[in-house]
Design a protein around this motif. Structure first.
Motif, PDB file in Angstrom:
ATOM      1  N   ALA A  91       0.853  -1.197   0.000  1.00 24.80           N
ATOM      2  CA  ALA A  91       0.000   0.000   0.000  1.00 24.80           C
ATOM      3  C   ALA A  91       0.884   1.240   0.000  1.00 24.80           C
ATOM      4  N   VAL A  92       0.243   2.381  -0.172  1.00 25.61           N
ATOM      5  CA  VAL A  92       0.908   3.647   0.099  1.00 25.61           C
ATOM      6  C   VAL A  92       0.664   3.965   1.570  1.00 25.61           C
ATOM      7  N   TYR A  93       1.727   4.219   2.292  1.00 23.49           N
ATOM      8  CA  TYR A  93       1.649   4.509   3.715  1.00 23.49           C
ATOM      9  C   TYR A  93       1.788   6.014   3.935  1.00 23.49           C
ATOM     10  N   TYR A  94       0.849   6.545   4.704  1.00 19.45           N
ATOM     11  CA  TYR A  94       0.804   7.981   4.967  1.00 19.45           C
ATOM     12  C   TYR A  94       1.035   8.251   6.448  1.00 19.45           C
ATOM     13  N   CYS A  95       1.941   9.146   6.709  1.00 17.80           N
ATOM     14  CA  CYS A  95       2.141   9.614   8.067  1.00 17.80           C
ATOM     15  C   CYS A  95       1.096  10.690   8.371  1.00 17.80           C
ATOM     16  N   TYR A  96       0.624  10.724   9.601  1.00 19.55           N
ATOM     17  CA  TYR A  96      -0.273  11.804   9.975  1.00 19.55           C
ATOM     18  C   TYR A  96       0.043  12.286  11.382  1.00 19.55           C
ATOM     19  N   ALA A  97      -0.370  13.483  11.659  1.00 19.05           N
ATOM     20  CA  ALA A  97      -0.173  14.058  12.988  1.00 19.05           C
ATOM     21  C   ALA A  97      -1.330  14.973  13.319  1.00 19.05           C
ATOM     22  N   ARG A 102      -3.411  27.286  19.140  1.00 20.42           N
ATOM     23  CA  ARG A 102      -4.161  27.878  20.241  1.00 20.42           C
ATOM     24  C   ARG A 102      -5.207  28.841  19.678  1.00 20.42           C
ATOM     25  N   LEU A 103      -6.441  28.687  20.173  1.00 25.40           N
ATOM     26  CA  LEU A 103      -7.523  29.553  19.730  1.00 25.40           C
ATOM     27  C   LEU A 103      -7.564  30.821  20.580  1.00 25.40           C
ATOM     28  N   SER A 104      -8.432  31.750  20.189  1.00 24.11           N
ATOM     29  CA  SER A 104      -8.489  33.038  20.883  1.00 24.11           C
ATOM     30  C   SER A 104      -8.921  32.895  22.338  1.00 24.11           C
ATOM     31  N   ASP A 105      -9.656  31.838  22.655  1.00 23.89           N
ATOM     32  CA  ASP A 105     -10.056  31.611  24.052  1.00 23.89           C
ATOM     33  C   ASP A 105      -9.012  30.794  24.801  1.00 23.89           C
ATOM     34  N   ASN A 106      -7.848  30.621  24.194  1.00 20.00           N
ATOM     35  CA  ASN A 106      -6.707  29.932  24.796  1.00 20.00           C
ATOM     36  C   ASN A 106      -6.847  28.419  24.867  1.00 20.00           C
ATOM     37  N   THR A 107      -7.888  27.885  24.236  1.00 17.30           N
ATOM     38  CA  THR A 107      -7.990  26.432  24.153  1.00 17.30           C
ATOM     39  C   THR A 107      -7.168  25.958  22.964  1.00 17.30           C
ATOM     40  N   MET A 108      -6.823  24.673  22.966  1.00 18.14           N
ATOM     41  CA  MET A 108      -6.015  24.103  21.897  1.00 18.14           C
ATOM     42  C   MET A 108      -6.918  23.346  20.939  1.00 18.14           C
ATOM     43  N   TYR A 109      -6.726  23.610  19.650  1.00 18.71           N
ATOM     44  CA  TYR A 109      -7.459  22.882  18.623  1.00 18.71           C
ATOM     45  C   TYR A 109      -6.448  22.105  17.796  1.00 18.71           C
ATOM     46  N   TYR A 110      -6.789  20.870  17.443  1.00 18.13           N
ATOM     47  CA  TYR A 110      -5.840  20.017  16.712  1.00 18.13           C
ATOM     48  C   TYR A 110      -6.302  19.775  15.288  1.00 18.13           C
ATOM     49  N   ASP A 111      -5.423  20.120  14.358  1.00 17.71           N
ATOM     50  CA  ASP A 111      -5.691  19.913  12.934  1.00 17.71           C
ATOM     51  C   ASP A 111      -4.969  18.666  12.449  1.00 17.71           C
ATOM     52  N   PRO A 112      -5.587  17.875  11.580  1.00 15.93           N
ATOM     53  CA  PRO A 112      -4.881  16.742  10.991  1.00 15.93           C
ATOM     54  C   PRO A 112      -3.906  17.214   9.917  1.00 15.93           C
ATOM     55  N   VAL A 113      -2.725  16.669   9.928  1.00 18.25           N
ATOM     56  CA  VAL A 113      -1.699  16.978   8.926  1.00 18.25           C
ATOM     57  C   VAL A 113      -1.247  15.654   8.329  1.00 18.25           C
ATOM     58  N   TRP A 114      -1.054  15.639   7.015  1.00 17.95           N
ATOM     59  CA  TRP A 114      -0.693  14.404   6.309  1.00 17.95           C
ATOM     60  C   TRP A 114       0.629  14.550   5.582  1.00 17.95           C
ATOM     61  N   GLY A 115       1.376  13.455   5.535  1.00 13.17           N
ATOM     62  CA  GLY A 115       2.562  13.391   4.699  1.00 13.17           C
ATOM     63  C   GLY A 115       2.173  13.072   3.265  1.00 13.17           C
ATOM     64  N   GLN A 116       3.181  13.030   2.402  1.00 12.44           N
ATOM     65  CA  GLN A 116       2.911  12.837   0.972  1.00 12.44           C
ATOM     66  C   GLN A 116       2.704  11.370   0.613  1.00 12.44           C
ATOM     67  N   GLY A 117       3.054  10.485   1.500  1.00 10.25           N
ATOM     68  CA  GLY A 117       2.878   9.054   1.256  1.00 10.25           C
ATOM     69  C   GLY A 117       4.151   8.395   0.755  1.00 10.25           C
ATOM     70  N   THR A 118       4.343   7.157   1.148  1.00 10.87           N
ATOM     71  CA  THR A 118       5.498   6.387   0.696  1.00 10.87           C
ATOM     72  C   THR A 118       5.028   4.974   0.343  1.00 10.87           C
ATOM     73  N   GLN A 119       5.501   4.477  -0.791  1.00  4.50           N
ATOM     74  CA  GLN A 119       5.041   3.178  -1.277  1.00  4.50           C
ATOM     75  C   GLN A 119       5.761   2.045  -0.562  1.00  4.50           C
ATOM     76  N   VAL A 120       4.987   1.077  -0.125  1.00  3.71           N
ATOM     77  CA  VAL A 120       5.522  -0.174   0.412  1.00  3.71           C
ATOM     78  C   VAL A 120       4.973  -1.303  -0.449  1.00  3.71           C
ATOM     79  N   THR A 121       5.879  -2.086  -1.027  1.00  6.28           N
ATOM     80  CA  THR A 121       5.473  -3.197  -1.879  1.00  6.28           C
ATOM     81  C   THR A 121       6.102  -4.471  -1.348  1.00  6.28           C
ATOM     82  N   VAL A 122       5.262  -5.464  -1.081  1.00  2.00           N
ATOM     83  CA  VAL A 122       5.726  -6.748  -0.559  1.00  2.00           C
ATOM     84  C   VAL A 122       5.447  -7.801  -1.617  1.00  2.00           C
ATOM     85  N   SER A 123       6.504  -8.414  -2.101  1.00  2.53           N
ATOM     86  CA  SER A 123       6.356  -9.429  -3.141  1.00  2.53           C
ATOM     87  C   SER A 123       6.236 -10.817  -2.526  1.00  2.53           C
ATOM     88  N   SER A 124       5.488 -11.660  -3.189  1.00  2.00           N
ATOM     89  CA  SER A 124       5.267 -13.022  -2.655  1.00  2.00           C
ATOM     90  C   SER A 124       6.332 -13.983  -3.150  1.00  2.00           C
TER      91      SER A 124
END
Length: 124
Positions: A91-97, A102-124
């Motif tokens: 598959a193509v494997y994607y890193c995420y974080a 910090r928002l204006s009310d000082n709370t923390m909001y978390y956004d998803p961030v993705w990498g570009q993907g890296t191919q992993v191929t397993v041959s039989s």
């Protein structure tokens, strides 16, 4: 803006091992969870494994006992050690974080961030 850069994909025979690494950079305030998803041709993207900043992990049943996720909070990196690889791990494997801002009310909001993907191929 936070960016994720992946490395370590490639071609391996069934039963072999690969290590994927991902490094976060940019304007990092805090990163909550980091992890890996994968997407095989014609299939939906699925969670492989994730790790929170405190060290707790979760992973797909299909990779339990074979894949290990680890994280270096100081370096904002996450690594996926993949052993006993199977052709169905191809598959193509994607890193995420979840990148915090910090928002204006000082709370923390978390956004998803993705990498570009890296191919992993397993041959039989």
């Amino acid at each position: 803006q936070v960016q994720l850069v992946e490395s370590g994909g490639g071609l391996v025979q069934a039963g072999g091992s690969l290590r994927l690494s991902c490094a976060a950079s940019g304007s990092i305030v805090s990163i909550r969870a980091m992890g890996w998803y994968r997407q095989a041709p014609g299939k939906q993207r699925e969670l492989v494994a994730a790790i929170r900043s405190g060290g707790s992990t979760n992973s797909a049943d299909s990779v339990k006992g074979r894949f290990t996720i680890s994280r270096d909070n100081a370096k904002n990196t996450v690594t996926l050690q993949m052993n006993s690889l199977k052709p169905e791990d191809t598959a193509v494997y994607y890193c995420y974080a979840e990148s915090g801002r910090r928002l204006s009310d000082n709370t923390m909001y978390y956004d998803p961030v993705w990498g570009q993907g890296t191919q992993v191929t397993v041959s039989s």
